[in-house]
Design a protein around this motif. Structure first.
Motif, PDB file in Angstrom:
ATOM      1  N   ARG A  27      -7.803  -1.589  -3.514  1.00  0.00           N
ATOM      2  CA  ARG A  27      -8.258  -1.046  -2.236  1.00  0.00           C
ATOM      3  C   ARG A  27      -9.611  -1.595  -1.808  1.00  0.00           C
ATOM      4  O   ARG A  27      -9.871  -1.738  -0.619  1.00  0.00           O
ATOM      5  CB  ARG A  27      -8.340   0.480  -2.325  1.00  0.00           C
ATOM      6  N   ASN A  74       0.838  -1.205   0.000  1.00  0.00           N
ATOM      7  CA  ASN A  74       0.000   0.000   0.000  1.00  0.00           C
ATOM      8  C   ASN A  74       0.872   1.254   0.000  1.00  0.00           C
ATOM      9  O   ASN A  74       0.403   2.339   0.339  1.00  0.00           O
ATOM     10  CB  ASN A  74      -0.948   0.012   1.211  1.00  0.00           C
ATOM     11  N   TYR A 124      -2.948  -1.396  -2.674  1.00  0.00           N
ATOM     12  CA  TYR A 124      -4.142  -1.151  -1.872  1.00  0.00           C
ATOM     13  C   TYR A 124      -3.964   0.109  -1.028  1.00  0.00           C
ATOM     14  O   TYR A 124      -4.642   0.312  -0.019  1.00  0.00           O
ATOM     15  CB  TYR A 124      -4.489  -2.370  -1.004  1.00  0.00           C
TER      16      TYR A 124
END
Length: 428
Positions: free
Chosen positions: A117, A64, A94
């Motif tokens: 996500r 992420n 994400y």
């Protein structure tokens, strides 16, 4: 509730890296966290196979942090320099979409950028399996907001831990951990559940395009003009009593010196000042620098004469930033991955003499340098003049080393062989 338990466990594992501990305890804690992440997971059906020889190896990275974040800043140069004919790269992101210049570079450096996500762990795993990824790389480990549970579904035939977490993941669903001769020597293999894959040079990638701003002035940052400035910009949680004791002894041995630290939070600042006084050092000799943007931070680093590393959690990105800006760092290499990163970086810039094997040696090395200004200046000049040529800042060289490891992993898998330790091999 299972996710909450996994998050608490991974937070505990990461915190342990900054505390003195035996490596066996770290492995046990990581194993516990990995089991929590895998609780209730049923691996996907079938056993995926690596693509045929001669076809591009399909590599997927899960994180992420593909935005204006340290991981992206470190990785981007190697991604841009990769062999696009032999390796097909997908980033499974994400994290937030900040549309920063860094995120745009990262997106442009890969073949596909997949926003994940809004999907579950199982849906992530199914998409990765459908994409036919050969080697799936986790860039998070047991750090905040990790999705290491995706790997428990076994979406790819080869699964690898790299860069984001300094130690074993403790997971039987991760096949390899990428390190180097310093951070993951083969004699440390019992501390890892993964097989060790060693880069031919430092495991940490770096970006040759990172800024190199003109140095700031000491007056801009409230530093005395004529003092020897010892710097450490690691977060306060990394400072343990043993390290602080060594710093205070160094300050006592070099009366015209001061210690320049990151102003992390008011409580930590007050505590450190109090502890300095308790050790016979005036709190006025501790100077705290506020957090700053990346370019401003780099510009202030050369104001320090010497960087002092801390242990058992070394400077990592902060160490390569200092070396990039021409500031040497003294480190003590301990028994864990997190305590050996600065040693790896120093070796990669040709300064192994600044790697110490004990706190006493660390103190003696720092004091000796501070009392020998000509030698200290020679080290700084070595870093300034070699900056564009050191292996640690060469993205193309790093990409070639990493791809060599991926090739060796794939060849073993195609031959039906299980993962095995991959010692460092010279680049062709």
């Amino acid at each position: 509730m299972e996710l909450e338990g996994a998050e608490r466990a991974e937070g505990g594992v990461f915190a342990l890296a900054a505390l003195p501990h035996p490596p066996s305890a770290f492995r046990q804690a990581a194993r516990h966290a990995a089991l929590l992440h895998a609780r209730g997971v049923v691996p996907l059906e079938g056993a995926p196979a690596v693509g045929a020889a001669g076809c591009p190896i399909r590599v997927g990275y899960v994180s992420n942090d593909f935005h204006n974040h340290a991981t992206a800043m470190l990785m981007v140069g190697a991604l841009e320099a990769r062999n696009r004919e032999r390796f097909h790269v997908t980033l499974y992101s994400y994290g937030r979409d900040d549309n920063s210049a860094m995120q745009q570079r990262v997106r442009a450096a890969c073949d596909r950028f997949v926003d994940m996500r809004a999907v579950s762990l199982r849906e992530m795993a199914e998409r990765i399996r459908a994409d036919g990824i050969d080697i799936l790389v986790d860039l998070k480990g047991h750090t905040h907001d990790s999705r290491i549970g995706v790997f428990a579904y076994r979406p790819a035939p080869i699964q690898v831990a790299f860069l984001g977490f300094p130690g074993t993941c403790g997971a039987d669903y991760i096949d390899y951990v990428i390190g180097d001769r310093w951070v993951t020597p083969l004699e440390h293999a019992p501390h890892y559940t993964e097989k060790i894959a060693q880069m031919p040079q430092c495991y940490q990638p770096n970006d040759l395009q990172r800024p190199f701003p003109e140095p700031a002035t000491r007056g801009q940052w409230g530093l005395p003009a004529d003092a020897l400035v010892l710097g450490c910009f690691n977060q306060a949680y990394k400072i343990v009593p043993e390290t602080f004791d060594s710093w205070m002894r160094i300050l006592q041995a070099v009366p015209d010196s001061c210690l320049w630290l990151l102003e992390d939070n008011p409580q930590a600042t007050a505590n450190l000042r109090r502890e300095a006084e308790a050790r016979g050092v005036s709190a006025r000799r501790l100077i705290f620098a506020p957090k700053a943007g990346f370019a401003k931070h780099l510009a202030r680093l050369p104001l320090a004469d010497l960087m002092l590393d801390n242990w058992p959690y070394n400077a990592h990105t902060t160490a390569s930033d200092a070396l990039w800006m021409g500031v040497p760092i003294v480190t003590y290499a301990g028994p864990t991955f997190a305590s050996r990163v600065a040693a790896s970086l120093l070796d990669a810039v040709g300064l192994p003499e600044l790697i110490c094997d004990s706190p006493a040696g660390y103190e003696a090395t720092a004091i000796g340098l501070l009392r020998d200004r000509p030698r200290l200046e020679r080290l700084r000049r070595h870093l300034r003049e070699g900056r564009l040529h050191f292996p640690v800042f060469d993205g193309a060289r790093f990409a070639a080393g990493l791809e060599g490891l991926y090739q060796r992993m794939a060849e073993r898998a195609r031959a039906g062989l299980p993962p095995e330790h991959l010692p460092a091999a010279p680049l062709n």
